[in-house]
Design a protein around this motif. Structure first.
Motif, PDB file in Angstrom:
ATOM      1  N   THR A  73       0.834  -1.203   0.000  1.00  0.00           N
ATOM      2  CA  THR A  73       0.000   0.000   0.000  1.00  0.00           C
ATOM      3  C   THR A  73       0.869   1.253   0.000  1.00  0.00           C
ATOM      4  N   ARG A 105       2.132   1.776  -3.425  1.00  0.00           N
ATOM      5  CA  ARG A 105       1.065   2.257  -4.322  1.00  0.00           C
ATOM      6  C   ARG A 105       0.784   3.734  -4.077  1.00  0.00           C
ATOM      7  N   TRP A 106       0.691   4.102  -2.799  1.00  0.00           N
ATOM      8  CA  TRP A 106       0.435   5.515  -2.478  1.00  0.00           C
ATOM      9  C   TRP A 106       1.538   6.402  -3.029  1.00  0.00           C
ATOM     10  N   ALA A 107       2.761   5.939  -2.932  1.00  0.00           N
ATOM     11  CA  ALA A 107       3.892   6.721  -3.445  1.00  0.00           C
ATOM     12  C   ALA A 107       3.726   6.900  -4.952  1.00  0.00           C
ATOM     13  N   HIS A 108       3.370   5.835  -5.614  1.00  0.00           N
ATOM     14  CA  HIS A 108       3.201   5.853  -7.063  1.00  0.00           C
ATOM     15  C   HIS A 108       2.075   6.796  -7.473  1.00  0.00           C
ATOM     16  N   THR A 163       6.250  11.942 -13.230  1.00  0.00           N
ATOM     17  CA  THR A 163       5.485  12.458 -12.092  1.00  0.00           C
ATOM     18  C   THR A 163       4.670  11.324 -11.501  1.00  0.00           C
ATOM     19  N   ASN A 164       4.119  11.562 -10.328  1.00  0.00           N
ATOM     20  CA  ASN A 164       3.233  10.547  -9.765  1.00  0.00           C
ATOM     21  C   ASN A 164       1.856  10.635 -10.439  1.00  0.00           C
ATOM     22  N   GLU A 165       0.986   9.686 -10.105  1.00  0.00           N
ATOM     23  CA  GLU A 165      -0.293   9.611 -10.827  1.00  0.00           C
ATOM     24  C   GLU A 165      -1.198  10.811 -10.595  1.00  0.00           C
ATOM     25  N   GLU A 175      -2.927  -6.330  -0.708  1.00  0.00           N
ATOM     26  CA  GLU A 175      -2.638  -5.403   0.384  1.00  0.00           C
ATOM     27  C   GLU A 175      -3.318  -5.815   1.684  1.00  0.00           C
ATOM     28  N   HIS A 199      -8.672  -0.748   6.246  1.00  0.00           N
ATOM     29  CA  HIS A 199      -7.892  -0.276   5.111  1.00  0.00           C
ATOM     30  C   HIS A 199      -8.693   0.739   4.300  1.00  0.00           C
ATOM     31  N   GLU A 252      -7.584   4.486   3.297  1.00  0.00           N
ATOM     32  CA  GLU A 252      -7.566   4.928   1.911  1.00  0.00           C
ATOM     33  C   GLU A 252      -8.402   6.198   1.754  1.00  0.00           C
ATOM     34  N   VAL A 268      -6.567   9.193   3.097  1.00  0.00           N
ATOM     35  CA  VAL A 268      -5.482   9.609   2.210  1.00  0.00           C
ATOM     36  C   VAL A 268      -6.048  10.252   0.955  1.00  0.00           C
TER      37      VAL A 268
END
Lengths: 236, 572
Positions: free
Chosen positions: A22, A25-28, B145-147, B444, B560, B564, B567
């Motif tokens: 996770t 993934r968050w970093a990505h 860059t990131n997504e 995950e 989780h 999520e 975040v």
């Protein structure tokens, strides 16, 4: 320029209590502050801490990252006894005098109020005897007190003559394992290890003959290693 | 020595994300702006060239040739997908973190240039939007860059393209946030705004600062505003006809013509036949809009109705046959003509009312159509304000836009951009339940701290294992093949554990559950949650290729999910 200290995705995952997949993934996705280095994502400890705070995660403790190895160490009865001491031929005619005399002979961390410890030990005995049978008692304080113990300590005390300890099997007690543990979890683990040893006839007879310190420690070591290896076998 | 490429990249990679988005926003704005102006220029040249042949009988074949050529180039040479483009951009933003193939940055430009200039009825906006978005996506990819940033930058490309093609920076921003990103999150605003500004500057430098549709100033009367309410109803009905017709023609052509080239040819011939009799419906149709707003487009009411229907028909067939282009310009055309139609209607019914005039109704009709057909009321309002350079019509604009939007939504829940994505479950807007569930992968949630047992073990053998285990579930594996056989629940066997006789006689096989629903590692969370709900289970085994991987528990999943959500909701 001071070099920033980076931590890895694994450490972030541990500190925040989330899986590493996770975190990556968050970093990505750009949901967690990070830097992309050649060999993957790295995280700045302070940034992560701020981020964790503003996202309602339980803030992480830096020590938690370093102290992990200490936690993993298995509790060893032998080590706890080695940290303590062996006392032979302790005199006393009842529980109170025995405990009082024992406390006088042992060394506890500096600044410990032995009077208070004695009071705690006695009040534990009043609730229920710590005589667990076969002539053995395990006096210990009800709470962990403020002993400032980091690791558990056990004192093995052989009595001059057996006394009535109101033990569960009614037998007179001839040896005490006086236990001081930093927390209940450790205490229970030590207790289960001790009961493991007491199942062994060889160990009991050593105690009965008031065997010297070295012999007893070697026997405990033997039993513990055997137990640990069995445990590891079945884990694999 | 490092290459310039690598050096350029490293300069940006480790910078602050806001800095990154400003720089990338400017770059994207310039590129998308150029693409938009380029298409505009190409369309003009091409159309002028082809207009020389007007009057000859063979122009009927132009759309046939154009659409067939477009399909041939897109399908066999560039190998890009069909469709009008905007749904593909939204799909990539929903599902792919904004990743779009590089070829999409030019494929639709070429395709639409051929389709539209040859007489196909479609707009150049969607192609420009997809090119801009593809340019943005690829620039973001170049800078690694990131997504999150890539999604914003992809949107920025679309914003710059719209801004450049209409000389309308606000519309660019609004269209992107409303239709493309569907998300007004603050971190999107900066790159989108920067790209929109840059795209507009590029367009003004190359084409001059012109307002595409000039008109006289209006003095909106109270009668106009009352009439606007009725206009909303008319526009809503026409929008619905348009939406249904687009779906219908795509479906019918798909059904009867399996071959893409054949489909294109038949579609092209139909469009050609219509445009030969009714040249007004050709191309993007802005000439008619311009004349309507200038007040010098006068045709009888019967003709107006035919014009609306034929434009709808021609556009539906052009796009259904595989022509490249969008519905933006056709919507503006249909909206303005419908406004004109409604004006003729109300002046006939209320000859003494004080109406401002046909241009106002045409203008308001355009905005209404953008709300009705594209579900983009805000974009419509701002577009009209910007492309007409006036604020004077704002009251009827607001009224018609939101009324139309509401009425159409009663009948059709999703716009033509979205309905297919929604059907396939591909429309995942930020901070929605679906999105959050889609983010979480089974891997995950995997709990692996379980101790495996074997079917012929005695219950007695389980006692030390239970003692050690932190979990109440024990996966059973075949000792030889290591295939997963079932689960043993501690709860089930608890009562036997204290019975010495049973302890030595019951074997694992007899107490394990084998009829459990299992989950694969690639399953999506929505389905997993459904299994939890229907079976009432608290933990499900994850099994892939007959091997046990771990457990997924409802508690962990929801824990989780909440993380999520946290975040996802707060911006960085």
């Amino acid at each position: 320029m001071e070099k920033t200290k980076y931590i890895s995705a694994k450490e972030v995952a541990q500190a925040l209590g989330i899986p590493m997949v996770t975190v990556i993934r968050w970093a990505h996705q750009g949901k967690i502050p990070c830097k992309l280095k050649k060999d993957g994502y790295v995280f700045n400890w302070e940034e992560i801490n701020d981020w964790a705070g503003s996202h309602d995660f339980v803030p992480m403790k830096k020590e938690a990252l370093d102290n992990d190895s200490a936690k993993d160490e298995t509790i060893s009865l032998r080590k706890a006894i080695e940290r303590g001491d062996f006392i032979y031929n302790l005199s006393g005619c009842d529980i109170y005098s025995i405990l009082k005399n024992a406390l006088e002979k042992i060394t506890l961390p500096e600044g410990t109020n032995k009077e208070k410890v004695l009071h705690e030990l006695i009040s534990r005995e009043e609730i229920a005897s710590t005589g667990i049978g076969k002539g053995i008692a395990i006096p210990h304080p009800r709470c962990t007190l403020n002993l400032k113990l980091e690791k558990p300590v056990i004192f093995v005390i052989f009595l001059e003559r057996s006394i009535d300890f109101s033990a569960v099997d009614g037998k007179e007690v001839f040896v005490l394992f006086m236990m001081f543990s930093p927390c209940t979890e450790v205490h229970l683990k030590l207790l289960s290890r001790l009961s493991l040893c007491l199942r062994e006839e060889s160990f009991l007879s050593l105690l009965k003959e008031h065997a010297p310190k070295e012999k007893i420690l070697i026997e405990i070591q033997r039993i513990e290693t055997l137990f640990d290896s069995q445990r590891n076998d079945s884990l694999q | 020595m490092k290459s310039i490429n690598a050096r350029l990249r490293t300069i940006f990679i480790n910078r602050d994300s806001r800095f990154q988005s400003v720089i990338i926003g400017i770059l994207v704005g310039i590129c998308s702006g150029l693409a938009a102006v380029g298409l505009n220029f190409g369309l003009e040249k091409f159309s002028r060239f082809l207009s020389r042949f007007e009057g000859n009988f063979y122009v009927v074949l132009f759309p046939l040739a154009g659409i067939t050529l477009t399909v041939f180039i897109l399908k066999y040479i560039i190998k890009d997908f069909g469709g009008h483009g905007v749904p593909e951009v939204i799909y990539s933003i929903s599902m792919k973190g904004g990743a779009i193939k590089f070829r999409s940055s030019f494929s639709k430009l070429i395709g639409s240039m051929i389709t539209i200039s040859s007489g196909g009825s479609a707009g150049p906006e969607a192609p420009v939007v997809i090119s801009g978005a593809a340019i943005g996506s690829n620039i973001a990819g170049y800078f690694k860059t990131n997504e999150r940033i890539r999604v914003a930058v992809t949107g920025s490309g679309a914003a710059a393209a719209i801004a450049a093609i209409f000389n309308a920076p606000i519309t660019g921003i609004i269209f992107t946030l409303e239709v493309i990103l569907g998300d007004w999150a603050p971190q999107n605003m900066l790159p989108v705004a920067i790209a929109s500004v840059t795209g507009t500057i590029v367009s003004r430098m190359l084409k001059g600062n012109q307002i595409p549709f000039k008109h006289r100033e209006f003095n909106v009367t109270l009668d106009d505003i009352f009439a606007a309410a009725g206009l909303a109803l008319v526009i809503a009905i026409i929008s619905l006809v348009f939406i249904r017709m687009l779906k219908l023609s795509a479906g019918v052509l798909e059904k009867y013509f399996k071959n893409a080239i054949g489909k294109a040819a038949v579609g092209g011939l139909l469009v050609g036949t219509v445009t030969v009799f009714l040249p007004y419906v050709k191309g993007e149709g802005y000439e008619v809009v311009r004349r309507l707003l200038g007040g010098n487009f006068i045709v009888p009411i019967g003709m107006v109705i035919i014009l609306i229907l034929m434009k709808i028909f021609a556009t539906s067939v052009t796009l259904g046959a595989g022509g490249a282009g969008g519905v933006f310009a056709p919507s503006l055309f249909i909206g303005s003509v419908s406004g004109y139609f409604y004006f003729q209607l109300v002046t006939f019914i209320f000859p003494h009312a004080n109406f401002t005039g046909a241009p106002l109704f045409a203008l308001v009709g355009m905005a209404g159509m953008l709300s009705g057909a594209l579900y983009a009321p805000l974009s419509g309002i701002f577009l009209i304000i910007e492309i007409t350079g006036g604020y004077d019509s704002i009251l009827p604009l607001l009224l018609v836009s939101f009324l139309t939007y509401t009425i159409v939504k009663l009948v059709e829940r999703h716009s033509i951009y979205h309905h297919e994505l929604v059907q396939k479950g591909f429309l995942l807007r930020p901070r929605t339940d679906k999105r959050i569930l889609a983010e979480i992968q089974p891997a995950e949630l995997l709990e692996t701290d379980l101790i495996t047992i074997y079917p012929n073990m005695l219950l007695k053998d389980l006692v030390p294992i239970i003692e050690r285990s932190r979990r109440n579930y024990f996966p059973v594996e075949d000792p030889e093949t290591e295939n997963f056989l079932g689960l043993v629940y501690l709860n089930d066997i608890k009562s036997y554990l204290f019975n010495p006789a049973l302890l030595n006689s019951i074997i694992v096989e007899e107490v394990m559950h084998t009829d459990l629903p299992i989950v694969s590692l690639t399953a999506n969370m929505t389905d997993i949650l459904k299994i939890f709900d229907t079976t009432g289970a608290w933990s499900l085994p994850v099994v892939e290729g007959n091997k046990f991987f771990g457990l997924i528990s409802k508690a962990t999943l929801l824990d989780h999910y909440r993380k999520e959500l946290k975040v996802e909701t707060e911006d960085l």
